[in-house]
Design an enzyme around this catalytic site. Structure first.
Site, mmCIF file in Angstrom:
data_model
loop_
_atom_site.group_PDB
_atom_site.id
_atom_site.type_symbol
_atom_site.label_atom_id
_atom_site.label_comp_id
_atom_site.label_asym_id
_atom_site.label_seq_id
_atom_site.Cartn_x
_atom_site.Cartn_y
_atom_site.Cartn_z
ATOM 1 N N LYS A 1 37.620 -26.935 42.097
ATOM 2 C CA LYS A 1 37.073 -25.580 42.063
ATOM 3 C C LYS A 1 37.275 -24.954 40.688
ATOM 4 O O LYS A 1 36.364 -24.338 40.139
ATOM 5 C CB LYS A 1 37.751 -24.694 43.116
ATOM 6 C CG LYS A 1 37.213 -24.826 44.496
ATOM 7 C CD LYS A 1 35.802 -24.274 44.592
ATOM 8 C CE LYS A 1 34.961 -25.062 45.546
ATOM 9 N NZ LYS A 1 34.709 -26.444 45.244
ATOM 10 N N GLU B 1 40.941 -30.445 45.781
ATOM 11 C CA GLU B 1 39.891 -29.441 45.892
ATOM 12 C C GLU B 1 40.179 -28.220 45.026
ATOM 13 O O GLU B 1 39.270 -27.662 44.400
ATOM 14 C CB GLU B 1 39.720 -29.029 47.364
ATOM 15 C CG GLU B 1 38.665 -27.949 47.593
ATOM 16 C CD GLU B 1 37.264 -28.366 47.187
ATOM 17 O OE1 GLU B 1 36.388 -27.476 47.136
ATOM 18 O OE2 GLU B 1 37.026 -29.559 46.922
ATOM 19 N N ASN C 1 10.712 -33.987 41.847
ATOM 20 C CA ASN C 1 12.159 -34.153 41.905
ATOM 21 C C ASN C 1 12.444 -35.620 42.179
ATOM 22 O O ASN C 1 11.736 -36.247 42.961
ATOM 23 C CB ASN C 1 12.783 -33.330 43.040
ATOM 24 C CG ASN C 1 12.737 -31.845 42.781
ATOM 25 O OD1 ASN C 1 12.414 -31.408 41.683
ATOM 26 N ND2 ASN C 1 13.050 -31.066 43.804
ATOM 27 N N GLY C 2 13.507 -36.143 41.572
ATOM 28 C CA GLY C 2 13.866 -37.535 41.805
ATOM 29 C C GLY C 2 13.763 -38.342 40.523
ATOM 30 O O GLY C 2 13.678 -37.802 39.423
ATOM 31 N N ARG D 1 20.426 -24.638 42.636
ATOM 32 C CA ARG D 1 20.336 -26.090 42.576
ATOM 33 C C ARG D 1 20.606 -26.625 41.170
ATOM 34 O O ARG D 1 20.825 -27.816 40.988
ATOM 35 C CB ARG D 1 18.947 -26.543 43.043
ATOM 36 C CG ARG D 1 18.676 -26.220 44.492
ATOM 37 C CD ARG D 1 17.238 -26.515 44.866
ATOM 38 N NE ARG D 1 16.975 -27.931 44.938
ATOM 39 C CZ ARG D 1 17.150 -28.690 46.008
ATOM 40 N NH1 ARG D 1 17.630 -28.158 47.117
ATOM 41 N NH2 ARG D 1 16.866 -29.969 45.994
ATOM 42 N N HIS E 1 55.263 -41.404 36.652
ATOM 43 C CA HIS E 1 54.525 -42.588 36.231
ATOM 44 C C HIS E 1 53.481 -42.259 35.164
ATOM 45 O O HIS E 1 52.385 -42.820 35.165
ATOM 46 C CB HIS E 1 53.879 -43.255 37.450
ATOM 47 C CG HIS E 1 54.867 -43.723 38.464
ATOM 48 N ND1 HIS E 1 55.494 -44.940 38.380
ATOM 49 C CD2 HIS E 1 55.377 -43.115 39.574
ATOM 50 C CE1 HIS E 1 56.334 -45.078 39.397
ATOM 51 N NE2 HIS E 1 56.279 -43.981 40.132
ATOM 52 N N TRP F 1 16.074 -29.968 36.042
ATOM 53 C CA TRP F 1 17.400 -30.343 35.557
ATOM 54 C C TRP F 1 17.228 -31.672 34.847
ATOM 55 O O TRP F 1 16.872 -32.671 35.473
ATOM 56 C CB TRP F 1 18.374 -30.459 36.732
ATOM 57 C CG TRP F 1 19.807 -30.447 36.366
ATOM 58 C CD1 TRP F 1 20.526 -29.429 35.820
ATOM 59 C CD2 TRP F 1 20.750 -31.526 36.565
ATOM 60 N NE1 TRP F 1 21.840 -29.790 35.672
ATOM 61 C CE2 TRP F 1 22.013 -31.068 36.110
ATOM 62 C CE3 TRP F 1 20.650 -32.816 37.073
ATOM 63 C CZ2 TRP F 1 23.150 -31.859 36.147
ATOM 64 C CZ3 TRP F 1 21.792 -33.608 37.115
ATOM 65 C CH2 TRP F 1 23.022 -33.125 36.658
ATOM 66 N N GLU G 1 35.109 -26.816 37.806
ATOM 67 C CA GLU G 1 33.657 -26.768 37.867
ATOM 68 C C GLU G 1 33.095 -25.384 37.561
ATOM 69 O O GLU G 1 31.945 -25.284 37.108
ATOM 70 C CB GLU G 1 33.134 -27.271 39.221
ATOM 71 C CG GLU G 1 33.497 -26.451 40.428
ATOM 72 C CD GLU G 1 33.039 -27.114 41.728
ATOM 73 O OE1 GLU G 1 32.247 -28.075 41.676
ATOM 74 O OE2 GLU G 1 33.475 -26.669 42.802
ATOM 75 N N CYS H 1 16.663 -30.449 41.014
ATOM 76 C CA CYS H 1 15.584 -29.541 40.647
ATOM 77 C C CYS H 1 15.008 -28.837 41.871
ATOM 78 O O CYS H 1 15.233 -29.226 43.006
ATOM 79 C CB CYS H 1 14.480 -30.318 39.944
ATOM 80 S SG CYS H 1 15.060 -31.524 38.746
ATOM 81 N N LYS I 1 23.547 -28.036 42.982
ATOM 82 C CA LYS I 1 24.083 -27.872 44.328
ATOM 83 C C LYS I 1 23.940 -29.140 45.153
ATOM 84 O O LYS I 1 24.868 -29.571 45.820
ATOM 85 C CB LYS I 1 23.364 -26.713 45.022
ATOM 86 C CG LYS I 1 23.853 -26.423 46.438
ATOM 87 C CD LYS I 1 25.290 -25.940 46.429
ATOM 88 C CE LYS I 1 25.774 -25.522 47.802
ATOM 89 N NZ LYS I 1 27.213 -25.188 47.776
#
Length: 608
Positions: free
Chosen positions: A485, A481, A101-102, A27, A504, A75, A488, A2, A603
């Protein structure tokens, strides 16, 4: 997570708060709200959805008059996204307002006790507990009430607090969630991150754990949780303010991809002196570097992927064992950190909760910790034994690009430094590596120039359901990576596999038309990867290959080839990732996705 912005001073607070919150949209959030003291009382406005809804509701802040206020983008953690659960939260008579926040871990027990004392709750959040707890302890002294609350709560927090009885003051506090304080001639600010107030001031104070600050229009006073006054030094932020703007690009992500040549240059150039790698921030003598027996790399997300690359590079060049851990797993497996271990923690923000906890655990176990971070003065930077900054500037898009590239080259330089000091490579080999390292910015620039070619190919896969990335060695790290990308920002299911694992089980997922992206940048593994390509093509896959210019055999084996310039095999990740970033970006844009603010993502992940 947040975003928090607060202001008190000579200007109207609401427009300043909205402007600051707009700089923190990267964020991640699902609702927004503000509280402003209008001269008589604290007025609050909340809205679901994007910040634009709150802006429209308040006519850009014009309908909320007052020179002191706090704002928040939420958030959802405790309680679904809703106007009721949005911040700020207040006590019953709206004389105290809080943004947070938290996570307050003991909020249920606190809530139960407050309910037993007659307090009524209207939201599902843990934050509302703070508002009522402040009310319970407030006896006319705001600082005393704040510190008593901080002694009672467990968990993480960054707080902005207003008391209607003290309209000329704001209060803020932090523990394990980032919070900065700024000041200029017009007033004082609090914010979750630098971009929120960079427009107004470059002089900021980084709050440490369990510190409280009282902000007045022209003064700041810092206190410990025991109300002892503290003296703190400000830090001057040297970021270019324009770096936090789009500068004509459609998205921050595209802008930041195009900033990668400059970012890599800024990260490596100051550390190359007289044909040597000089990393003064290590604060380690050559003898101490020689004494390292094992390296543990700990990180999350894309930073973890740079660690996977570094494992191959460091073990190959330095010849010492390297373990790579996801930070959230490292914390809970009771890692064995024997004497001579160096722990490297990697984080763009320097506030990643799991990585910060891993750092603290490592120090408790007696290990030396080196941090690789982007944000100067961040918690990880301050708490590590030494810190190597990436100097990437502000990265606004949620999906990292330039910070990832800066982390990679930082790890390359560390590997080269260790290898040379320990005598694992000779001067000729070191000189070759140094030459190739310095060529990377121009080579990245060259690859970015192929965007039209990548965009044309990406348009063919806008409707894809599944895409697989495969590679061996360093190419597996690139695959991780590249896959991240894509998933997301485009929301297409994507997975990365070590190519040798296909037989496998994974190959059963390949069907007619499935796109497989094959990475093949390691000459010793060309033929092995081609064999894997033949296997997936036999099951109907369409193969896009990313390989070196010399590997022309790939044209016969695959359906579409992207070539990268020649460089040392240790450094190919820095080049091969560029077309994968572009591919992910153009697929996401073609699908109409919000590239800079992908759903459900933040973020900086500052809670577990």
């Amino acid at each position: 997570m947040c975003g928090i912005v607060g202001y008190i001073g000579k200007r109207q607070a609401a427009p300043v708060i909205l402007d600051g919150l707009s700089k923190l949209e990267y964020r991640g959030y699902d609702s927004a709200g503000m509280a402003v003291f209008d001269g008589e009382r604290i007025c609050t406005k909340k809205a679901m959805g994007r910040l634009k809804v709150l802006e429209n509701l308040t006519h850009g802040g014009e309908t909320m008059k007052g020179v002191a206020g706090i704002g928040h983008t939420r958030w959802a953690t405790h309680g679904a996204p809703s106007e009721c659960n949005a911040h700020p939260h207040t006590n019953s008579d709206c004389s105290i307002a809080v943004v947070h926040n938290g996570i307050i871990e003991n909020y249920l027990s606190l809530k139960k006790r407050l309910q037993e004392k007659g307090y009524h709750f209207v939201s599902e959040t843990d934050t509302e507990v703070l508002a009522h707890l402040l009310d319970y302890y407030y006896k006319g002294n705001p600082l005393e009430a704040v510190t008593k609350v901080l002694h009672r709560v467990e968990g993480s927090y960054a707080l902005g607090i207003m008391f209607s009885d003290f309209p000329g003051e704001l209060y803020a506090a932090r523990k394990d969630s980032p919070l900065i304080v700024g000041q200029n001639e017009d007033g004082c600010f609090i914010a979750s991150d630098v971009p929120a107030i960079l427009k107004y001031t470059r002089n900021v104070y980084y709050m440490d754990n369990q510190e409280v600050v009282r902000l007045q229009g022209d003064a700041l006073q810092f206190y410990s949780v025991d109300e002892e006054e503290l003296t703190k030094e400000s830090v001057t932020i040297d970021w270019d303010a324009d770096a936090a703007e789009k500068a004509g690009y459609e998205h921050f992500m595209l802008k930041e991809m195009y900033e990668q040549p400059g970012t890599v240059t800024d990260t490596i150039s100051p550390r190359i002196r007289n044909n040597d790698i000089v990393i003064e921030e290590l604060k380690m003598s050559d003898e101490e570097l020689k004494a390292i027996r094992k390296i543990h790399i700990v990180a999350c997300g894309s930073a973890y992927h740079t660690g996977v690359t570094a494992k191959y590079v460091i073990e190959g060049l330095v010849k010492i064992p390297v373990e790579v851990d996801v930070a959230s797993e490292f914390r809970y497996r009771d890692p064995l950190l024997e004497e001579g271990s160096l722990v490297i923690v990697i984080s763009q923000s320097g506030e990643t909760a799991d990585t910060l906890s891993a750092l603290r655990l490592s120090k408790e176990k007696g290990a030396r910790v080196l941090a690789i971070v982007n944000v100067v003065g961040s918690s990880i930077a301050r708490e590590a034994d030494s810190c190597m900054y990436t100097w990437a500037g502000p990265e606004i898009a949620v999906a990292t690009t330039k910070a990832y590239s800066a982390q990679l080259v930082s790890l390359y330089m560390l590997a080269m430094k260790l290898a040379r000091v320990r005598g694992a490579i000779d001067e000729r080999r070191f000189g070759e590596l140094l030459g190739d390292l310095q060529c990377l910015p121009d080579q990245i620039e060259l690859l970015l120039g192929q965007k039209e070619k990548i965009q044309h190919f990406a348009n063919r896969y806008l409707g894809a359901r599944d895409i697989f990335f495969i590679g061996r060695g360093v190419d597996y790290a690139i695959s991780l990576e590249g896959s991240l990308k894509l998933k997301e920002i485009s929301y297409i299911h994507s997975e990365a596999y070590a190519a040798g694992e296909l037989k496998h089980g994974t190959i059963s997922l390949i069907e007619e038309g499935t796109l497989v992206v094959a990475l093949s940048t390691q000459p010793a593994l060309y033929q092995k990867t081609i064999s894997n390509i033949v296997e997936v093509k036999a099951r109907g896959a369409f193969v896009m290959a990313v390989t070196n210019e010399e590997n022309r055999a790939m044209e016969k084996a695959s359906d579409y080839v992207v070539y990268i310039p020649e460089t040392d095999p240790c450094f190919t990740n820095s080049l091969a990732i560029i077309p994968l970033q572009l591919f992910a970006y153009y697929v996401a844009v073609g699908r109409g996705c919000d590239v800079d603010k992908p759903r459900n993502l933040a973020k900086s992940v500052t809670v577990e």
